[in-house]
Write a protein that holds these residues in place. Structure first.
Motif, PDB file in Angstrom:
ATOM      1  N   ILE A  96       0.795  -1.234   0.000  1.00 64.80           N
ATOM      2  CA  ILE A  96       0.000   0.000   0.000  1.00 64.80           C
ATOM      3  C   ILE A  96       0.824   1.279   0.000  1.00 64.80           C
ATOM      4  O   ILE A  96       0.297   2.368  -0.183  1.00 64.80           O
ATOM      5  CB  ILE A  96      -0.925   0.040   1.245  1.00 64.80           C
ATOM      6  N   GLU A 115      -4.054   3.467  -8.364  1.00 60.04           N
ATOM      7  CA  GLU A 115      -4.899   2.320  -8.074  1.00 60.04           C
ATOM      8  C   GLU A 115      -6.244   2.779  -7.524  1.00 60.04           C
ATOM      9  O   GLU A 115      -6.336   3.204  -6.380  1.00 60.04           O
ATOM     10  CB  GLU A 115      -4.213   1.396  -7.066  1.00 60.04           C
ATOM     11  N   THR A 117      -8.840   1.247  -6.600  1.00 64.04           N
ATOM     12  CA  THR A 117      -9.389   0.530  -5.437  1.00 64.04           C
ATOM     13  C   THR A 117      -8.809   1.057  -4.121  1.00 64.04           C
ATOM     14  O   THR A 117      -9.517   1.176  -3.127  1.00 64.04           O
ATOM     15  CB  THR A 117      -9.091  -0.974  -5.529  1.00 64.04           C
ATOM     16  N   LEU A 118      -7.533   1.361  -4.168  1.00 66.83           N
ATOM     17  CA  LEU A 118      -6.872   1.863  -2.970  1.00 66.83           C
ATOM     18  C   LEU A 118      -7.492   3.186  -2.530  1.00 66.83           C
ATOM     19  O   LEU A 118      -7.777   3.424  -1.349  1.00 66.83           O
ATOM     20  CB  LEU A 118      -5.370   2.053  -3.267  1.00 66.83           C
ATOM     21  N   THR A 120     -10.474   4.341  -3.374  1.00 63.28           N
ATOM     22  CA  THR A 120     -11.849   4.115  -2.922  1.00 63.28           C
ATOM     23  C   THR A 120     -11.864   3.606  -1.492  1.00 63.28           C
ATOM     24  O   THR A 120     -12.652   4.055  -0.668  1.00 63.28           O
ATOM     25  CB  THR A 120     -12.535   3.047  -3.824  1.00 63.28           C
ATOM     26  N   HIS A 121     -10.954   2.699  -1.237  1.00 59.46           N
ATOM     27  CA  HIS A 121     -10.849   2.143   0.109  1.00 59.46           C
ATOM     28  C   HIS A 121     -10.597   3.250   1.136  1.00 59.46           C
ATOM     29  O   HIS A 121     -11.271   3.352   2.160  1.00 59.46           O
ATOM     30  CB  HIS A 121      -9.719   1.124   0.147  1.00 59.46           C
ATOM     31  N   LEU A 122      -9.623   4.118   0.837  1.00 60.02           N
ATOM     32  CA  LEU A 122      -9.293   5.208   1.753  1.00 60.02           C
ATOM     33  C   LEU A 122     -10.493   6.133   1.931  1.00 60.02           C
ATOM     34  O   LEU A 122     -10.812   6.566   3.045  1.00 60.02           O
ATOM     35  CB  LEU A 122      -8.089   5.996   1.228  1.00 60.02           C
ATOM     36  N   CYS A 123     -11.172   6.424   0.824  1.00 61.06           N
ATOM     37  CA  CYS A 123     -12.285   7.367   0.869  1.00 61.06           C
ATOM     38  C   CYS A 123     -13.536   6.768   1.515  1.00 61.06           C
ATOM     39  O   CYS A 123     -14.561   7.441   1.639  1.00 61.06           O
ATOM     40  CB  CYS A 123     -12.618   7.870  -0.531  1.00 61.06           C
ATOM     41  N   SER A 124     -13.446   5.511   1.897  1.00 59.94           N
ATOM     42  CA  SER A 124     -14.611   4.923   2.554  1.00 59.94           C
ATOM     43  C   SER A 124     -14.618   5.223   4.048  1.00 59.94           C
ATOM     44  O   SER A 124     -15.595   4.975   4.738  1.00 59.94           O
ATOM     45  CB  SER A 124     -14.625   3.415   2.325  1.00 59.94           C
ATOM     46  N   HIS A 125     -13.516   5.744   4.540  1.00 61.80           N
ATOM     47  CA  HIS A 125     -13.456   6.081   5.966  1.00 61.80           C
ATOM     48  C   HIS A 125     -14.089   7.441   6.241  1.00 61.80           C
ATOM     49  O   HIS A 125     -13.818   8.397   5.525  1.00 61.80           O
ATOM     50  CB  HIS A 125     -12.004   6.082   6.456  1.00 61.80           C
ATOM     51  N   ARG A 140     -10.049   8.327 -10.222  1.00 60.69           N
ATOM     52  CA  ARG A 140      -8.834   8.216  -9.406  1.00 60.69           C
ATOM     53  C   ARG A 140      -8.400   9.528  -8.771  1.00 60.69           C
ATOM     54  O   ARG A 140      -7.232   9.762  -8.497  1.00 60.69           O
ATOM     55  CB  ARG A 140      -7.680   7.685 -10.249  1.00 60.69           C
ATOM     56  N   PHE A 161      -2.260   4.637   5.621  1.00 64.19           N
ATOM     57  CA  PHE A 161      -2.099   4.977   4.195  1.00 64.19           C
ATOM     58  C   PHE A 161      -1.361   6.294   4.063  1.00 64.19           C
ATOM     59  O   PHE A 161      -1.968   7.309   3.723  1.00 64.19           O
ATOM     60  CB  PHE A 161      -3.447   5.096   3.491  1.00 64.19           C
TER      61      PHE A 161
END
Length: 677
Positions: A96, A115, A117-118, A120-125, A140, A161
């Motif tokens: 990461i 990436e 997905t990475l 999106t993952h971060l922005c889900s918090h 992106r 991250f």
DNA sequence: AATCCAGCAA
DNA sequence: CAGAGTGCTGGATT
């Protein structure tokens, strides 16, 4: 463990702790590798300790070392088989790290990643979403609320991250970020380690990375900063701690680069001018943290220039003495200044609180750290001999010291102050100090005396007929004194308060005598030592090849010794040997005619000390003072030192009797005396 | 929470 | 007009 374990230099624990034998034939290369992937914990003479952390891995990967390379080298160097869980930890970090970027474009901040997905993952918090302009990432990219950048960096860091701030300076637009006409003069030669530091920052040719460079004072941090400004070639803002440092940056900029003087702007309390044609012309502005972080009233000019600084986009923000930046108000500059990237410079990445960690996300990872010892061996730094001189307390001062602790006459808040003044102004200490000054002046050395106690700083300097600089000395005088010390053979000793701790450049100095310091501050100790680290071709070497001397003069049997131990610890970790000497071992100390040799002068000094402490208290709280003043004077203790004869005798014999057995615990010692009394 | 001192304002 | 003296804010430490 293989049969060749003996030939391998390190042990790797599964906690990430690494032990390193420096006597290994390839020690230098191994050290280079370790410094790149791990944090140095302790680097004394033989066994060095390092720690691999997620931050150190982030930095290493950002510097272009791949995870598999790290693992391969660790395995090759390690005496023991490395725990699988630890290798797993390294691989996970690699997956990461270095793939999320924070970018400034047209004055707006964006979160970007190759990436999706990475990202999106971060922005889900939730914590992250709160900092975004619109929830979620598109293509992106997600725009960040410019006022929430600090919060975002902090959140991303906590979530594991870390964000990279990089600047593709060659491709930026000319209209918002005009080109800066500055190049290093051809005569300027960067030293190998300076080049290494820069190559970490610019590991890709036209990309500048944010991060921190750790170099000892005297190793040329300023030049690294200046070279970075030239390389980026856009507007640059330099922040330091004091006005003196601002001036030194300006001078060095002019010395090392071709930048026209009118493109260098000073922004301090005394000197300021608005930036002309700010939108279209690039320039370098040098200022202090206080100027930008100060929240009090501002004058018209100041407000206008501040506004300019905040409106403009900066290619590079150079934060000198970056260890001060985590302070509450200073850190706000990280958000109020819009910069594409950020270079932190420091000699001591150390604070007594734990805010130093914040720098990893406020500024960026540590890009480079030099090993002091190595630079010494290579001749880039002076070889320093560190000596702690233990002085007995003079009788009268020791009595007062003990009484201050016991006495109900002295208000509690004042006791500590009084005791500190007493151990600082101890006549034996001052005699030692004077002796050292005279000794080194005879050798042709250049001496700085440090004292945090302003009273004795001024008093002693005046008595000796030497210059002193403390906060109350104005800028012009400071400059004059500093330049006289630099250039004149008639001025070989100056007295500095803690104004001199940071960022004052005195290349000729090669001796420090410290008579009072701020408790156990490791940073202060290291930075003061740094003042004499510049190699001194002119100075004679003593036995052992030492050409610089660092004396810490302390009073025995007082709490000062406890603080001194703490401070000493840090330098030992940096690889310095500390030697303890007793004052009576200094040759002929008592035969010399020194200022505080006579009893009368000592008693007078004591009177002055007591008065200065009381005065300090009087200014603070007038009513309280008169309230307690009566009983104190009526017992006659502070005013008439001769009064309590009996006590004097008993205390004197006690302290004499304990002399030989003294080991390490000054605090306990004082208490025992107190009880026995 | 308290102490000391440095920097800024005007 | 300058620089000195003053009041305030804030940093670093215990």
């Amino acid at each position: 463990m293989g049969h060749d374990a003996l030939a391998r230099p390190i042990w790797v624990c599964k906690t990430g702790r690494i032990l390193f034998e420096t006597l290994h034939p390839q020690a230098a290369q191994v050290a280079d590798f370790l410094i790149a992937v791990a944090e140095p914990v302790s680097r004394p003479q033989i066994i060095h300790e390092y720690q691999i952390t997620s931050l150190s891995l982030t930095a290493a990967i950002a510097n272009g070392i791949s995870v598999e390379q790290i693992i391969k080298i660790l395995v090759k160097l390690s005496k023991n088989a490395i725990d699988d869980s630890f290798l797993q930890f390294i691989r996970e970090k690699g997956r990461i790290t270095g793939k999320l970027h924070l970018v400034l474009r047209d004055g707006r901040h964006f979160l970007e990643s190759e990436e999706a997905t990475l990202l999106t993952h971060l922005c889900s918090h939730d914590e992250v979403v709160e900092c975004l302009v619109s929830s979620g990432a598109v293509d992106r990219t997600a725009e960040v609320d410019s006022t929430q950048v600090e919060k975002l960096k902090s959140a991303a860091h906590r979530l594991g991250f870390p964000l990279l701030q990089e600047y593709e300076f060659r491709r930026d637009r000319e209209d918002t970020n005009p080109h800066l006409p500055a190049v290093l003069r051809p005569s300027v030669n960067l030293r190998p380690y300076q080049q290494r530091a820069l190559s970490k920052m610019f590991s890709m040719d036209d990309v500048a990375k944010s991060g921190i460079v750790v170099l000892p004072c005297g190793a040329g941090k300023t030049l690294v900063g200046i070279a970075a400004c030239c390389r980026v070639g856009r507007r640059a803002l330099v922040l330091t701690t004091t006005a003196v440092a601002v001036d030194q940056w300006r001078r060095q900029l002019q010395l090392y680069t071709t930048l026209p003087p009118e493109d260098v702007y000073i922004f301090t309390a005394d000197q300021k001018r608005p930036i002309e044609d700010a939108e279209r012309r690039a320039c370098i502005v040098i200022s202090t943290y206080s100027m930008l972080g100060f929240t009090g009233r501002r004058g018209g000019d100041t407000a206008f220039i501040l506004d300019q600084l905040q409106q403009l986009e900066w290619g590079l923000l150079v934060v000198d003495e970056v260890q001060v930046m985590p302070a509450r108000t200073f850190r706000t500059v990280a958000t109020t200044i819009k910069s594409h990237c950020c270079l932190g410079l420091t000699a001591t990445l150390v604070r007594e609180d734990d805010l130093i960690q914040d720098l990893h996300w406020l500024i960026g990872p540590k890009l480079y750290e030099a090993n002091w010892q190595q630079l010494q061996e290579d001749g880039y730094l002076a070889r320093v001999r560190c000596i702690e001189v233990w002085c007995d307390m003079s009788e009268e001062f020791f009595i007062e010291y003990l009484q201050a602790q016991d006495s109900d006459d002295v208000p509690g808040s004042m006791r500590a102050t009084l005791q500190r003044s007493l151990w600082t102004c101890n006549p034996n200490k001052l005699k030692t100090c004077e002796f050292l000054i005279r000794h080194h002046e005879e050798r042709g050395d250049k001496i700085i005396v440090f004292s945090d106690n302003i009273f004795i700083l001024k008093e002693f300097a005046r008595k000796l007929g030497r210059y002193y600089i403390c906060g109350s000395v104005n800028l012009r005088e400071r400059m004059q004194i500093l330049s006289e010390f630099q250039e004149s053979a008639a001025c070989n000793t100056i007295f500095l308060s803690k104004v001199g701790d940071n960022a004052i450049d005195l290349p000729v100095a090669n001796v420090i005598v410290q008579i009072s310091s701020h408790y156990g501050s490791r940073r202060q100790e290291a930075q003061r030592l740094g003042r004499i680290l510049r190699p001194k071709p002119q100075a004679q070497c003593s036995a052992g090849g030492f050409n610089a001397f660092f004396y810490s003069v302390v009073s025995r049997d007082t709490q000062e010794l406890y603080h001194a131990n703490r401070r000493q610890q840090f330098l030992v970790e940096q690889g310095y040997n500390y030697q303890v000497v007793r004052d009576h071992r200094l040759s002929r100390l008592d035969q010399q005619n020194l200022i505080y040799s006579s009893k009368e002068s000592q008693l007078q000094l004591l009177k002055q000390v007591l008065e200065s402490v009381r005065r300090g208290e009087a200014e603070e709280a007038d009513e309280d003072f008169t309230g307690v003043a009566e009983p104190v004077t009526s017992t006659g203790k502070p005013a008439e030192p001769e009064a309590p004869t009996e006590e004097k005798v008993s205390l004197a014999s006690l302290s004499g009797g304990l002399d030989g057995s003294y080991v390490v615990a000054p605090v306990a010692r004082s208490k025992r005396l107190k009880v026995g009394n």
